[in-house]
Write a protein that holds these residues in place. Structure first.
Motif, PDB file in Angstrom:
ATOM      1  N   ASP A  15       0.845  -1.199   0.000  1.00 23.67           N
ATOM      2  CA  ASP A  15       0.000   0.000   0.000  1.00 23.67           C
ATOM      3  C   ASP A  15       0.879   1.247   0.000  1.00 23.67           C
ATOM      4  O   ASP A  15       1.150   1.842   1.061  1.00 23.67           O
ATOM      5  N   TYR A  16       1.292   1.651  -1.191  1.00 19.98           N
ATOM      6  CA  TYR A  16       2.161   2.822  -1.329  1.00 19.98           C
ATOM      7  C   TYR A  16       1.448   4.105  -0.899  1.00 19.98           C
ATOM      8  O   TYR A  16       2.090   5.038  -0.408  1.00 19.98           O
ATOM      9  N   HIS A  17       0.135   4.158  -1.051  1.00 19.30           N
ATOM     10  CA  HIS A  17      -0.619   5.340  -0.623  1.00 19.30           C
ATOM     11  C   HIS A  17      -0.401   5.628   0.864  1.00 19.30           C
ATOM     12  O   HIS A  17      -0.135   6.770   1.266  1.00 19.30           O
ATOM     13  N   GLN A  18      -0.552   4.601   1.688  1.00 19.22           N
ATOM     14  CA  GLN A  18      -0.379   4.788   3.124  1.00 19.22           C
ATOM     15  C   GLN A  18       1.068   5.152   3.457  1.00 19.22           C
ATOM     16  O   GLN A  18       1.326   5.990   4.331  1.00 19.22           O
ATOM     17  N   ALA A  19       1.989   4.540   2.761  1.00 17.67           N
ATOM     18  CA  ALA A  19       3.395   4.834   3.012  1.00 17.67           C
ATOM     19  C   ALA A  19       3.725   6.277   2.640  1.00 17.67           C
ATOM     20  O   ALA A  19       4.502   6.946   3.326  1.00 17.67           O
ATOM     21  N   TYR A  20       3.139   6.770   1.549  1.00 19.27           N
ATOM     22  CA  TYR A  20       3.375   8.147   1.131  1.00 19.27           C
ATOM     23  C   TYR A  20       2.880   9.122   2.201  1.00 19.27           C
ATOM     24  O   TYR A  20       3.561  10.105   2.525  1.00 19.27           O
ATOM     25  N   ALA A  21       1.701   8.851   2.745  1.00 14.95           N
ATOM     26  CA  ALA A  21       1.175   9.707   3.807  1.00 14.95           C
ATOM     27  C   ALA A  21       2.109   9.705   5.014  1.00 14.95           C
ATOM     28  O   ALA A  21       2.322  10.736   5.664  1.00 14.95           O
TER      29      ALA A  21
END
Length: 208
Positions: A15-21
């Motif tokens: 989950d790159y989205h969560q990591a970006y956040a």
């Protein structure tokens, strides 16, 4: 020898989205709020500003060894991989991550319980064909699963190309390039369900 399935990491397994956040929070001290849950790109998904100069350098510094070793798994992805292994497949992650972070990525995937036998880091420079094309030509998997349509460009025709569509807003997964893809899926679990129920032995699994 077991047939191989090649899997992308970000957007397929992780989950790159969560990591970006999380990287944004490390850089600037506050976690961004959700703006568009259907956005493909994290900068559109989260309510964040386009940064430049010193602020951009500060953000980029947070995409470090710690970042690449702590990205969470996408829901159902670990279980989907175990289904493929149980069906007789060998799994290899083919990721566009920079080679200097390959070890961190491998640790991340192992810690999450992904049953992968190897990881190939290709970098992400696109020069007319997918940066993964050469690695896939050597690996010769039965299927290659990725969530970014340009990374299917130039992949050998004998490899089944499965595209994970995921969030549609701003997605690059549209247009004439879709004609070169063999199957479309909402997520990895949907690919696995389709693959294992397919009409040919390579779809159903080596052990069956």
């Amino acid at each position: 020898m077991k047939p191989t399935i090649a899997l992308d990491a970000d957007g397929v397994l992780l989950d790159y989205h969560q990591a970006y956040a999380g990287a944004w929070e490390r850089a600037f001290g506050s976690r961004p709020v959700l703006r568009d849950p259907m956005a493909y790109w994290p900068m559109d998904r989260w309510d964040v500003q386009r940064v430049s100069g010193a602020a951009l350098a500060q953000l980029r510094s947070c995409f470090d060894e710690s970042f690449w070793s702590t990205i969470p798994a996408l829901p159902g992805a670990v279980e989907a991989c175990h289904r493929l292994v149980d069906a007789g497949f060998r799994l290899v992650c083919v990721s566009a991550v920079d080679a200097r972070f390959a070890a961190a990525r491998a640790r991340n995937l192992a810690a999450l319980g992904f049953p992968l036998e190897d990881l190939v880091a290709t970098g992400n420079e696109v020069a007319g064909v997918s940066p993964k094309a050469d690695a896939l030509s050597k690996l010769k998997p039965a299927a290659f699963v990725d969530d970014f349509l340009p990374y299917h460009l130039g992949v050998p025709v004998h490899i089944h190309k499965a595209l994970i569509l995921r969030e549609p807003n701003g997605s690059p997964n549209t247009g004439p390039g879709l004609a070169a893809v063999d199957s479309l899926h909402a997520n990895l679990a949907a690919f696995v369900e389709s693959w294992l129920q397919g009409p040919t032995p390579e779809h159903r699994g080596a052990a069956q």
